[in-house]
Design a protein around this motif. Structure first.
Motif, PDB file in Angstrom:
ATOM      1  N   UNK A 119      37.661  19.160  47.457  1.00 33.58           N
ATOM      2  CA  UNK A 119      37.280  19.530  46.088  1.00 33.58           C
ATOM      3  C   UNK A 119      36.921  18.298  45.278  1.00 33.58           C
ATOM      4  N   UNK A 120      35.745  18.340  44.659  1.00 36.65           N
ATOM      5  CA  UNK A 120      35.372  17.275  43.733  1.00 36.65           C
ATOM      6  C   UNK A 120      35.706  17.680  42.306  1.00 36.65           C
ATOM      7  N   UNK A 121      35.359  18.913  41.956  1.00 35.08           N
ATOM      8  CA  UNK A 121      35.623  19.391  40.596  1.00 35.08           C
ATOM      9  C   UNK A 121      35.727  20.914  40.615  1.00 35.08           C
ATOM     10  N   UNK A 122      36.626  21.439  39.791  1.00 34.06           N
ATOM     11  CA  UNK A 122      36.741  22.884  39.610  1.00 34.06           C
ATOM     12  C   UNK A 122      36.306  23.244  38.203  1.00 34.06           C
ATOM     13  N   UNK A 123      35.351  24.113  38.091  1.00 38.17           N
ATOM     14  CA  UNK A 123      34.881  24.586  36.789  1.00 38.17           C
ATOM     15  C   UNK A 123      35.736  25.792  36.367  1.00 38.17           C
ATOM     16  N   UNK A 124      35.148  26.937  36.106  1.00 35.74           N
ATOM     17  CA  UNK A 124      35.930  28.094  35.693  1.00 35.74           C
ATOM     18  C   UNK A 124      36.876  28.562  36.795  1.00 35.74           C
ATOM     19  N   UNK A 125      38.051  29.017  36.381  1.00 31.27           N
ATOM     20  CA  UNK A 125      39.000  29.681  37.273  1.00 31.27           C
ATOM     21  C   UNK A 125      39.359  31.012  36.629  1.00 31.27           C
ATOM     22  N   UNK A 126      39.523  32.024  37.464  1.00 32.65           N
ATOM     23  CA  UNK A 126      39.778  33.340  36.883  1.00 32.65           C
ATOM     24  C   UNK A 126      40.628  34.219  37.764  1.00 32.65           C
ATOM     25  N   UNK A 127      41.060  35.305  37.168  1.00 32.01           N
ATOM     26  CA  UNK A 127      41.811  36.340  37.862  1.00 32.01           C
ATOM     27  C   UNK A 127      41.055  37.666  37.744  1.00 32.01           C
ATOM     28  N   UNK A 128      40.986  38.369  38.870  1.00 35.08           N
ATOM     29  CA  UNK A 128      40.375  39.691  38.948  1.00 35.08           C
ATOM     30  C   UNK A 128      41.408  40.652  39.512  1.00 35.08           C
ATOM     31  N   UNK A 129      41.222  41.947  39.254  1.00 41.48           N
ATOM     32  CA  UNK A 129      42.107  42.927  39.856  1.00 41.48           C
ATOM     33  C   UNK A 129      41.276  44.067  40.440  1.00 41.48           C
ATOM     34  N   UNK A 130      41.842  44.686  41.457  1.00 45.52           N
ATOM     35  CA  UNK A 130      41.187  45.832  42.086  1.00 45.52           C
ATOM     36  C   UNK A 130      42.237  46.874  42.416  1.00 45.52           C
ATOM     37  N   UNK A 131      42.139  48.017  41.729  1.00 45.94           N
ATOM     38  CA  UNK A 131      43.032  49.135  41.987  1.00 45.94           C
ATOM     39  C   UNK A 131      42.416  50.028  43.066  1.00 45.94           C
ATOM     40  N   UNK A 132      43.217  50.825  43.741  1.00 49.08           N
ATOM     41  CA  UNK A 132      42.688  51.703  44.796  1.00 49.08           C
ATOM     42  C   UNK A 132      41.569  52.598  44.277  1.00 49.08           C
ATOM     43  N   UNK A 133      40.449  52.608  44.994  1.00 48.29           N
ATOM     44  CA  UNK A 133      39.333  53.460  44.628  1.00 48.29           C
ATOM     45  C   UNK A 133      38.482  52.948  43.480  1.00 48.29           C
ATOM     46  N   UNK A 134      38.803  51.740  42.992  1.00 51.76           N
ATOM     47  CA  UNK A 134      38.049  51.191  41.860  1.00 51.76           C
ATOM     48  C   UNK A 134      37.386  49.873  42.248  1.00 51.76           C
TER      49      UNK A 134
END
Length: 120
Positions: free
Chosen positions: A28-43
């Protein structure tokens, strides 16, 4: 090669709290945006929160006031503090990072996911 490893998921009662962590490692040289996502069953997978390298944050309306995203740039780690959890927060949570590699390639990388279950 880059790896994102999440931890901190589990089973919690409604109204409870959890703290998720995601550590990035590799060339890794640089990390820009970091995020969290979620996925519920069937979605579809959806954005929960994102944080820029400078600390700017954005949240989904459904988690505003309950979840807090933060990061430790020295550790290449992003966190998600989840308070006042609701059954509808139940999902697999994935971290995501926009990473520039030492070799000059840039891309989005995903963790393997961690299960969060909110139930009494």
């Amino acid at each position: 090669q880059v790896q994102l490893v999440e931890s901190g998921g589990g089973l919690v009662q409604p109204g409870g709290s959890l703290r998720l962590s995601c550590a990035a490692s590799g060339s890794i040289f640089k990390i820009y945006d970091m995020g969290w996502y979620c996925q519920a069953p069937g979605k579809q997978r959806e954005l929960v929160a994102v944080i820029s390298s400078g600390g700017g944050t954005s949240y989904a309306d459904s988690v505003k006031g309950r979840f807090t995203i933060s990061r430790d740039n020295a550790k290449n780690t992003v966190y998600l503090q989840m308070n006042s959890l609701k059954p509808e927060d139940t999902a697999v949570y994935y971290c995501n990072a926009d990473i520039l590699l030492n070799g000059g390639r840039r891309g989005y990388y995903w963790g393997q996911g961690t299960q969060v279950t909110v139930s009494s």
